[in-house]
Write an enzyme that holds these catalytic residues in place. Structure first.
Site, PDB file in Angstrom:
ATOM      1  CB  SER A  39      -0.765   0.047   1.093  1.00 39.79           C
ATOM      2  OG  SER A  39      -1.792  -1.085   0.940  1.00 39.79           O
ATOM      3  CG  HIS A  62      -2.605   1.933   7.474  1.00 42.61           C
ATOM      4  ND1 HIS A  62      -2.854   1.150   6.632  1.00 42.61           N
ATOM      5  CD2 HIS A  62      -2.560   1.401   8.636  1.00 42.61           C
ATOM      6  CE1 HIS A  62      -2.646  -0.101   6.872  1.00 42.61           C
ATOM      7  NE2 HIS A  62      -2.012   0.001   8.190  1.00 42.61           N
ATOM      8  CB  THR A  79      -3.932   4.540   1.271  1.00 43.35           C
ATOM      9  OG1 THR A  79      -3.441   3.081   1.078  1.00 43.35           O
ATOM     10  CG2 THR A  79      -4.555   5.313   0.240  1.00 43.35           C
TER      11      THR A  79
END
Length: 494
Positions: free
Chosen positions: A89, A140, A142
């Protein structure tokens, strides 16, 4: 005479072609003029772990076409990282946010650790307001890739401080994982205090969140109940006290709307987390909620069609979801997934934990059976041929074996290849139940990690024509830049 007529005919044909060319130029010119002006409002939706199978399965499960699949521009996007074919990601989000390929776990930097500017930062430089929303922790991988520049996604404290100093106008969804720097070798201070000092209003409950009005200033908001890893709960576990992803999206639009426009990134992060655990029901319900968030943006688009761009993509596929299972041959019955009432997370963290506490060493499989039926719909009595939810003898044995492991406290890891293939790193009983129910529905999984298959990208609005076709995830960022009236190239951050 025939020659003269032919010449006249050729002249006529040339005139006709010239008229067509002029018309095409005029049409193209109007499109180019609109694109050159730049999209005033930009929505960037990222379904984490949302590949083509997840989109298709969500439609089959709900019996309704996803809004994102009806958008006029549809493309296929490759996702590989700079140093690995199957991306993560962080690397993928950096590519989507900046147009720069980078290494696994890198956030907002190129492979040489040089910071690169993101489309969100460019939007801020244009005078637009900027918002970041995610159903997982707002620090996080992203969401972080749009405002932070660090060598590893695990530098949560540094990412939290970057958020506090970003100057962005709206952050919403999950919480912060290390604002005080307890897990950092060199704490930079209290990120929440920094945010307050920088004018952010911090909110952690639905009542105060829904009461926000334009003019209330910059916002950092998260859901009151953070289920796992500071993330919002799975949609199927939510209550009326929880703020949904569509509600976060709607409030972000309300708070960001202004004369200079805005940029809003919305991530459906728990689509990915459910796929890691091979829980199709939780993933598909979250995919539908993600699509409902896009609908909120579409309602705004309908009021500003000549000024708005909406892009929807996935950063990668997760779990290797297959729409077909050997045991059902050509048969699919997605409605069986409705029998599941609880996500894998809640079943593992609350129900199994309570069962162990109540029963201790005397825990019996027979006592667990009705709990399994209540939460997953799987039955231990009846005719398996007449009722597909009735477990076959071999399936009962699978459930019993995983129950025994869970009661012993086993958490299977990668050191034991055989058991890892069965349960990954999750609660054995829970994974066995989701696998069996998913298989009965005609679904299966190949991995507990990401896969390298391309994903779908959809778009509507200003400059959306560019999102048709086949292209890389770095091209998504460059196409967004172009639609915003920015020269589409990679920029180094100052």
């Amino acid at each position: 005479m025939e020659v003269e007529l032919m010449i006249i005919g050729n002249k006529t044909m040339k005139s006709f072609i010239a008229i067509l060319i002029m018309a095409a130029v005029m049409i193209s010119g109007s499109i180019d003029a609109r694109a050159a002006k730049g999209a005033k409002y930009v929505f960037f939706f990222i379904g984490d772990g949302m590949g083509i199978p997840q989109r298709t399965a969500a439609e089959q499960f709900t019996g309704k076409k996803l809004l994102i699949d009806t958008m006029p521009a549809q493309g296929i996007t490759t996702t590989y990282a700079n140093d690995r074919f199957i991306t993560g990601s962080a690397a993928s989000a950096t590519a989507l946010a900046s147009g720069q390929k980078t290494n696994i776990n890198y956030i907002g930097v190129d492979p040489n650790f040089k910071a690169v500017k993101t489309v969100a930062e460019m939007a801020k430089e244009q005078g637009k307001k900027v918002g970041i929303v995610s159903s997982v922790s707002i620090d996080h991988a992203t969401p972080a890739a749009f405002y932070a520049h660090v060598k590893t996604r695990k530098m949560y404290h540094e990412i939290d401080c970057a958020l506090a100093n970003s100057g962005f106008d709206f952050f919403g969804g999950g919480g912060l994982k290390d604002p005080a720097g307890k897990k950092s070798k060199k704490p930079l201070g209290d990120a929440l205090k920094m945010a307050k000092d920088n004018g952010y209003r911090i909110i952690n409950n639905k009542r105060d969140f829904m009461a926000l009005k334009p003019g209330d200033g910059k916002v950092l908001a998260w859901n009151e109940w953070l289920q796992d890893g500071k993330a919002m709960p799975y949609v199927m576990d939510m209550t009326d006290k929880d703020i949904t992803l569509p509600e976060f999206t709607g409030k972000a639009i309300e708070m960001l709307d202004n004369d200079k426009g805005f940029f809003l990134m919305v991530e459906g992060g728990k689509i990915d987390w459910a796929c890691h655990a091979n829980d199709a029901t939780a993933s598909l319900i979250n995919t539908r909620s993600f699509d409902d968030s896009v609908k909120v943006a579409m309602d705004f688009y309908k009021k500003h069609p000549d000024e708005t761009l909406i892009i929807v993509t996935g950063d990668h596929e997760c779990g290797g979801l297959t729409l077909g299972f050997a045991g059902t041959k050509y048969s699919s019955n997605f409605k069986l997934l409705n029998a599941q009432k609880t996500s894998f997370q809640k079943f593992s963290d609350e129900i199994i934990k309570k069962f162990k506490a109540d029963n201790g060493a005397n825990a019996s499989f027979n006592a667990m059976k009705p709990i399994i039926t209540a939460n997953f719909g799987l039955k231990f009595e009846g005719d398996a041929k007449a009722d597909p939810l009735v477990l076959a003898p071999y399936e009962v044995e699978m459930v019993k074996a995983s129950f025994d492991r869970s009661m012993r406290g086993d958490k299977e890891g990668s050191k034991d290849s055989e058991t890892y293939l069965l349960y990954g790193e999750y609660e054995p009983l829970t994974v066995s139940l989701t696998h069996i129910l998913n298989n009965k529905a005609g679904l299966a999984w190949t991995s507990y990690k990401h896969t390298g298959v391309p994903v779908s990208t959809s778009a509507i609005g200003v400059g959306s024509e560019a999102f048709n076709g086949y292209y890389d995830n770095t091209d998504v960022a460059k196409k967004v830049m172009s639609a915003m009236g920015i020269a589409p190239r990679v920029y180094a951050a100052k």
